[in-house]
Write a protein that holds these residues in place. Structure first.
Motif, PDB file in Angstrom:
ATOM      1  N   TRP A  28       8.031  83.286 -56.676  1.00 40.97           N
ATOM      2  CA  TRP A  28       7.597  81.892 -56.587  1.00 40.97           C
ATOM      3  C   TRP A  28       7.504  81.258 -57.964  1.00 40.97           C
ATOM      4  O   TRP A  28       7.720  80.054 -58.120  1.00 40.97           O
ATOM      5  N   LEU A  88       2.612  77.999 -53.970  1.00 41.94           N
ATOM      6  CA  LEU A  88       3.025  77.586 -52.631  1.00 41.94           C
ATOM      7  C   LEU A  88       2.654  76.142 -52.336  1.00 41.94           C
ATOM      8  O   LEU A  88       3.355  75.460 -51.574  1.00 41.94           O
ATOM      9  N   HIS A 146       5.508  74.255 -53.666  1.00 42.33           N
ATOM     10  CA  HIS A 146       6.767  74.421 -52.936  1.00 42.33           C
ATOM     11  C   HIS A 146       6.747  73.769 -51.555  1.00 42.33           C
ATOM     12  O   HIS A 146       7.753  73.202 -51.131  1.00 42.33           O
ATOM     13  N   TYR A 147       5.628  73.854 -50.851  1.00 38.99           N
ATOM     14  CA  TYR A 147       5.613  73.468 -49.438  1.00 38.99           C
ATOM     15  C   TYR A 147       5.143  72.043 -49.158  1.00 38.99           C
ATOM     16  O   TYR A 147       5.226  71.583 -48.016  1.00 38.99           O
ATOM     17  N   LYS A 150       4.963  68.423 -48.256  1.00 39.66           N
ATOM     18  CA  LYS A 150       5.937  67.535 -47.632  1.00 39.66           C
ATOM     19  C   LYS A 150       5.865  66.152 -48.282  1.00 39.66           C
ATOM     20  O   LYS A 150       4.795  65.722 -48.718  1.00 39.66           O
ATOM     21  N   HIS A 193       1.911  75.966 -46.682  1.00 39.03           N
ATOM     22  CA  HIS A 193       2.272  76.770 -45.511  1.00 39.03           C
ATOM     23  C   HIS A 193       1.009  77.178 -44.761  1.00 39.03           C
ATOM     24  O   HIS A 193      -0.005  77.532 -45.357  1.00 39.03           O
TER      25      HIS A 193
END
Length: 217
Positions: free
Chosen positions: A16, A79, A82-83, A85, A186
């Motif tokens: 990651w 994370l 990255h996740y 939206k 996530h």
């Protein structure tokens, strides 16, 4: 000498970190206005603890203390980046863990590794829970015997609810989440986020950690 990688979690965390290195940092800051630039680092607070993420090599450091950084804390930060939206917003609708999107299968792990250790650690220590919540910037809420809203991240508030033990009942705990939190990270990471929150409160309160608490270290 390079640190020896001793777990799959650490290996995944390195993956990651590589993902972060290739991200568009300007776009990331647009999606996460809580991110601030200090020198070569993007600064973010995780349960009141200040972290810096190096914009070039992705390394995460603690910026105000010398305490170890857990793999769980690093995971949560990477994370989140990255996740998230596009155009995610806090909705102000509070729900229990299992009512979040795609989380019901993780409820047993959530209860065992988060709620039970939380209740056990602060049984008979409600004063220490209050003090710890205040120290990391919590906001008192009128719920349970001792309820506080804490910021896992600025975009992911969490309500920590605690009922102390008495002559008839053992201590118990619950948590509420803004229903939007799975738009930012996530769904499986909510367990890790909640666990880091409990660990942080136990640490700041100066209490002993429960052996059941989830830990990637």
């Amino acid at each position: 000498m390079a640190k020896e990688i001793t777990s799959n979690y650490e290996m995944a965390c390195l993956k990651w970190k590589e993902v972060f290195k290739n991200m568009d940092k300007e776009e990331l800051m647009k999606e996460l206005p809580e991110l601030k630039v200090e020198g070569e680092y993007l600064v973010i607070y995780h349960f009141g603890r200040k972290f810096g993420v190096h914009m070039e090599n992705g390394e995460i450091i603690a910026m105000e203390d010398e305490l170890p950084i857990s793999v769980s804390e690093k995971f949560n930060i990477y994370l989140l980046f990255h996740y998230i939206k596009p155009n995610s917003k806090i909705k102000g609708e509070w729900v229990t863990f299992e009512r979040l999107k795609n989380t019901s299968q993780f409820k047993p792990a959530f209860v065992k590794s988060v709620l039970e250790p939380f209740a056990k650690a602060f049984a008979g220590h409600m004063d220490k829970l209050e003090e710890a919540c205040e120290k990391i910037g919590g906001k008192r809420i009128k719920a349970s015997d001792m309820g506080y809203e804490l910021k896992a991240f600025e975009c992911i508030p969490v309500q920590f609810l605690f009922w102390d033990e008495d002559e008839e009942f053992e201590s118990r705990a619950s948590m509420l989440f803004d229903i939007s939190c799975t738009d930012f990270i996530h769904e499986e990471s909510i367990v890790t986020i909640a666990s880091v929150g409990v660990e942080r409160l136990i640490q700041v309160a100066g209490l002993n950690k429960s052996e059941n608490t989830f830990d990637m270290r």
